[in-house]
Design a protein around this motif. Structure first.
Motif, PDB file in Angstrom:
ATOM      1  N   UNK A 141      -2.745  14.195   2.925  1.00  0.00           N
ATOM      2  CA  UNK A 141      -2.095  14.792   1.771  1.00  0.00           C
ATOM      3  C   UNK A 141      -1.771  13.625   0.638  1.00  0.00           C
ATOM      4  N   UNK A 142      -1.590  12.354   1.376  1.00  0.00           N
ATOM      5  CA  UNK A 142      -1.168  11.318   0.294  1.00  0.00           C
ATOM      6  C   UNK A 142      -2.215  10.392   0.072  1.00  0.00           C
ATOM      7  N   UNK A 143      -2.947   9.869   0.860  1.00  0.00           N
ATOM      8  CA  UNK A 143      -4.314   8.920   0.942  1.00  0.00           C
ATOM      9  C   UNK A 143      -3.453   7.568   1.082  1.00  0.00           C
ATOM     10  N   UNK A 144      -4.741   6.711   1.557  1.00  0.00           N
ATOM     11  CA  UNK A 144      -4.205   5.341   1.536  1.00  0.00           C
ATOM     12  C   UNK A 144      -5.475   4.481   1.267  1.00  0.00           C
ATOM     13  N   UNK A 145      -5.108   2.957   1.391  1.00  0.00           N
ATOM     14  CA  UNK A 145      -6.064   2.092   1.390  1.00  0.00           C
ATOM     15  C   UNK A 145      -6.531   1.470   2.591  1.00  0.00           C
ATOM     16  N   UNK A 146      -7.479   1.257   2.877  1.00  0.00           N
ATOM     17  CA  UNK A 146      -7.926   0.182   3.840  1.00  0.00           C
ATOM     18  C   UNK A 146      -8.434  -1.045   3.654  1.00  0.00           C
ATOM     19  N   UNK A 147      -7.912  -2.123   4.117  1.00  0.00           N
ATOM     20  CA  UNK A 147      -8.243  -3.519   3.599  1.00  0.00           C
ATOM     21  C   UNK A 147      -9.544  -3.989   4.421  1.00  0.00           C
ATOM     22  N   UNK A 148     -10.069  -5.055   3.950  1.00  0.00           N
ATOM     23  CA  UNK A 148     -11.230  -5.790   4.486  1.00  0.00           C
ATOM     24  C   UNK A 148     -10.806  -6.159   5.992  1.00  0.00           C
ATOM     25  N   UNK A 149      -9.774  -6.329   6.448  1.00  0.00           N
ATOM     26  CA  UNK A 149      -9.528  -6.487   7.831  1.00  0.00           C
ATOM     27  C   UNK A 149      -9.004  -5.208   8.558  1.00  0.00           C
ATOM     28  N   UNK A 150      -9.355  -4.129   8.076  1.00  0.00           N
ATOM     29  CA  UNK A 150      -9.107  -2.817   8.727  1.00  0.00           C
ATOM     30  C   UNK A 150      -7.496  -2.257   8.777  1.00  0.00           C
ATOM     31  N   UNK A 151      -6.714  -2.923   7.957  1.00  0.00           N
ATOM     32  CA  UNK A 151      -5.359  -2.472   7.820  1.00  0.00           C
ATOM     33  C   UNK A 151      -5.085  -1.179   6.846  1.00  0.00           C
ATOM     34  N   UNK A 152      -4.112  -0.424   6.925  1.00  0.00           N
ATOM     35  CA  UNK A 152      -4.101   0.686   6.374  1.00  0.00           C
ATOM     36  C   UNK A 152      -2.816   0.461   5.623  1.00  0.00           C
ATOM     37  N   UNK A 153      -2.887   0.525   4.017  1.00  0.00           N
ATOM     38  CA  UNK A 153      -1.919   0.530   3.259  1.00  0.00           C
ATOM     39  C   UNK A 153      -1.425   1.705   2.702  1.00  0.00           C
ATOM     40  N   UNK A 154      -0.371   2.207   2.595  1.00  0.00           N
ATOM     41  CA  UNK A 154       0.069   3.208   1.921  1.00  0.00           C
ATOM     42  C   UNK A 154       1.259   2.911   0.948  1.00  0.00           C
ATOM     43  N   UNK A 155       1.400   4.049   0.187  1.00  0.00           N
ATOM     44  CA  UNK A 155       1.915   3.864  -1.358  1.00  0.00           C
ATOM     45  C   UNK A 155       3.360   4.761  -1.316  1.00  0.00           C
ATOM     46  N   UNK A 156       4.484   4.041  -1.634  1.00  0.00           N
ATOM     47  CA  UNK A 156       5.854   4.686  -1.609  1.00  0.00           C
ATOM     48  C   UNK A 156       6.572   4.073  -2.901  1.00  0.00           C
ATOM     49  N   UNK A 157       7.693   4.754  -3.119  1.00  0.00           N
ATOM     50  CA  UNK A 157       8.541   4.595  -4.140  1.00  0.00           C
ATOM     51  C   UNK A 157      10.026   4.819  -3.678  1.00  0.00           C
ATOM     52  N   UNK A 158      10.880   4.101  -4.300  1.00  0.00           N
ATOM     53  CA  UNK A 158      12.236   4.188  -3.691  1.00  0.00           C
ATOM     54  C   UNK A 158      12.878   5.160  -4.526  1.00  0.00           C
ATOM     55  N   UNK A 159      13.535   6.100  -3.442  1.00  0.00           N
ATOM     56  CA  UNK A 159      14.388   7.347  -4.008  1.00  0.00           C
ATOM     57  C   UNK A 159      15.622   6.984  -4.404  1.00  0.00           C
ATOM     58  N   UNK A 160      16.606   8.229  -5.131  1.00  0.00           N
ATOM     59  CA  UNK A 160      17.830   7.805  -5.561  1.00  0.00           C
ATOM     60  C   UNK A 160      18.782   7.203  -4.475  1.00  0.00           C
ATOM     61  N   UNK A 161      18.658   7.788  -3.254  1.00  0.00           N
ATOM     62  CA  UNK A 161      19.335   7.591  -2.059  1.00  0.00           C
ATOM     63  C   UNK A 161      19.014   5.995  -1.489  1.00  0.00           C
ATOM     64  N   UNK A 162      17.969   5.515  -2.172  1.00  0.00           N
ATOM     65  CA  UNK A 162      17.731   4.146  -1.344  1.00  0.00           C
ATOM     66  C   UNK A 162      16.599   4.094  -0.496  1.00  0.00           C
ATOM     67  N   UNK A 163      16.265   5.337   0.104  1.00  0.00           N
ATOM     68  CA  UNK A 163      15.067   5.505   0.917  1.00  0.00           C
ATOM     69  C   UNK A 163      13.764   5.344   0.393  1.00  0.00           C
ATOM     70  N   UNK A 164      12.648   5.072   0.970  1.00  0.00           N
ATOM     71  CA  UNK A 164      11.357   5.244   0.360  1.00  0.00           C
ATOM     72  C   UNK A 164      10.600   6.537   0.911  1.00  0.00           C
ATOM     73  N   UNK A 165      10.032   6.913  -0.250  1.00  0.00           N
ATOM     74  CA  UNK A 165       9.263   8.271  -0.007  1.00  0.00           C
ATOM     75  C   UNK A 165       7.913   8.134  -0.428  1.00  0.00           C
ATOM     76  N   UNK A 166       6.730   8.568   0.447  1.00  0.00           N
ATOM     77  CA  UNK A 166       5.399   8.508  -0.042  1.00  0.00           C
ATOM     78  C   UNK A 166       4.859   8.977  -1.264  1.00  0.00           C
ATOM     79  N   UNK A 167       4.055   8.252  -2.046  1.00  0.00           N
ATOM     80  CA  UNK A 167       3.468   8.704  -2.998  1.00  0.00           C
ATOM     81  C   UNK A 167       2.087   9.130  -2.869  1.00  0.00           C
ATOM     82  N   UNK A 168       1.683  10.125  -3.511  1.00  0.00           N
ATOM     83  CA  UNK A 168       0.135  10.502  -3.540  1.00  0.00           C
ATOM     84  C   UNK A 168      -0.633   9.603  -4.446  1.00  0.00           C
TER      85      UNK A 168
END
Length: 328
Positions: A141-168
């Motif tokens: 649903x959102x997608x991610x990035x894989x680094x050269x070392x094989x790690x997965x990086x996802x993308x988020x943004x901070x909501x109004x309540x201070x919590x982080x939510x995923x970004x497509x």
């Protein structure tokens, strides 16, 4: 010289079980042997899953974030709701199977047929639900990035309540004109059939991240039951290690986290789904025999009881799979 004759005969019998050891028929005993051997197989799979999970516990996907879809509720965060529904359906089908076996003991053909039909319907609903779950897991649903070392990086943004939510990826990726062509036979490249290209390139993701200051990178490393969110400066530095754009999950890459999670998910739930499918097919055959009056003429519905043992085993295995993959 007279020969000495020794006899080992006894007045009683060493084994008097006949064809029904422990009061069970041959067919039931063979079903129990199969169930025990199959239980050991599933135990081995789940033990391997447990060892792998705790070896990579810091980067293992969080189930509530992976299985949070529900039909006709697109965009609504419903963690584990649909999995709970699937589990309820399968357990309920086990109840109807118990009722079918009990009706068979009472030689009530109509009730056996009705409860067998309900069990079959429950099995089909579970299989359809599992196929729908696989489709969402594979598509992502959102997608991610894989680094050269094989790690997965996802993308988020901070909501109004201070919590982080995923970004497509589609919500912030830049558009760069390219002449990307997928190497497939449909494009005339008869000697090569590569995997489908992702919707965006690494360059488009990096440019989009720079242009959207509210977007941050979240790593797969878990601390205090939450994945680590990098600062804006750290995010811009980390994106330089990006190598692949990952959308969904397969046996090679997994946007949700460690790729072993996807491997085990496909194999174990697929293996269990094959058991459910086999059980449904067998139940259909027994159901047809019930309608034809085969067991009514025999004055015995033992075949219903045999397939009932198998169906209860399939349900019990799902309880363990549900616990290992979704709850723990």
């Amino acid at each position: 010289m007279a020969a000495t004759v020794t006899s080992s005969a006894t007045t009683g019998k060493t084994w008097d079980g006949g064809n029904e050891p422990m009061g069970a028929s041959y067919g039931k005993m063979m079903m129990w042997f199969f169930i025990v051997s199959d239980a050991l197989t599933f135990s081995g799979f789940l033990a391997a899953y447990g060892f792998s999970r705790f070896k990579f516990i810091e980067t293992w996907p969080i189930a509530d974030e992976v299985f949070n879809h529900f039909p006709f509720m697109h965009g609504v965060d419903a963690p584990m709701y649909y999995v709970a529904f699937m589990t309820f359906i399968l357990i309920f089908s086990s109840v109807t199977m118990v009722l079918a076996v009990d009706a068979g003991h009472q030689l009530k053909k109509t009730k056996v047929a009705v409860y067998m039909a309900l069990t079959i319907v429950g099995g089909f609903i579970f299989l359809g639900s599992q196929a729908w779950e696989w489709k969402n897991f594979i598509k992502g649903e959102y997608g991610a990035i894989e680094t050269k070392g094989g790690a997965i990086l996802q993308f988020v943004k901070q909501g109004e309540d201070g919590s982080y939510e995923r970004v497509k990826l589609a919500d912030f990726a830049a558009h760069i004109e390219t002449d990307r062509i997928n190497n497939t036979r449909s494009h005339g490249i008869w000697f090569e059939d590569a995997a489908a290209l992702p919707s965006f390139t690494v360059e488009e993701i990096a440019k989009g991240l720079e242009a959207h200051p509210e977007v941050l990178i979240r790593t797969e490393v878990i601390k205090d039951k939450h994945k680590t969110v990098l600062s804006r400066e750290e995010s811009l530095v980390r994106i330089k290690d990006a190598q692949y754009v990952v959308e969904g999950a397969n046996l090679i890459r997994n946007e949700y986290g460690h790729k072993l999670f996807a491997n085990f998910f496909f194999f174990i739930t697929g293996f269990h789904g094959f058991h459910v499918f086999s059980g449904v097919m067998i139940n259909i055959i027994i159901f047809l025999n019930v309608l034809l009056g085969t067991y009514e003429r025999r004055k015995s519905y033992e075949m219903v009881e045999k397939v009932g043992l198998y169906w209860h085993f399939v349900d019990l295995v799902w309880v363990f799979v549900f616990t290992f993959f979704y709850l723990v």
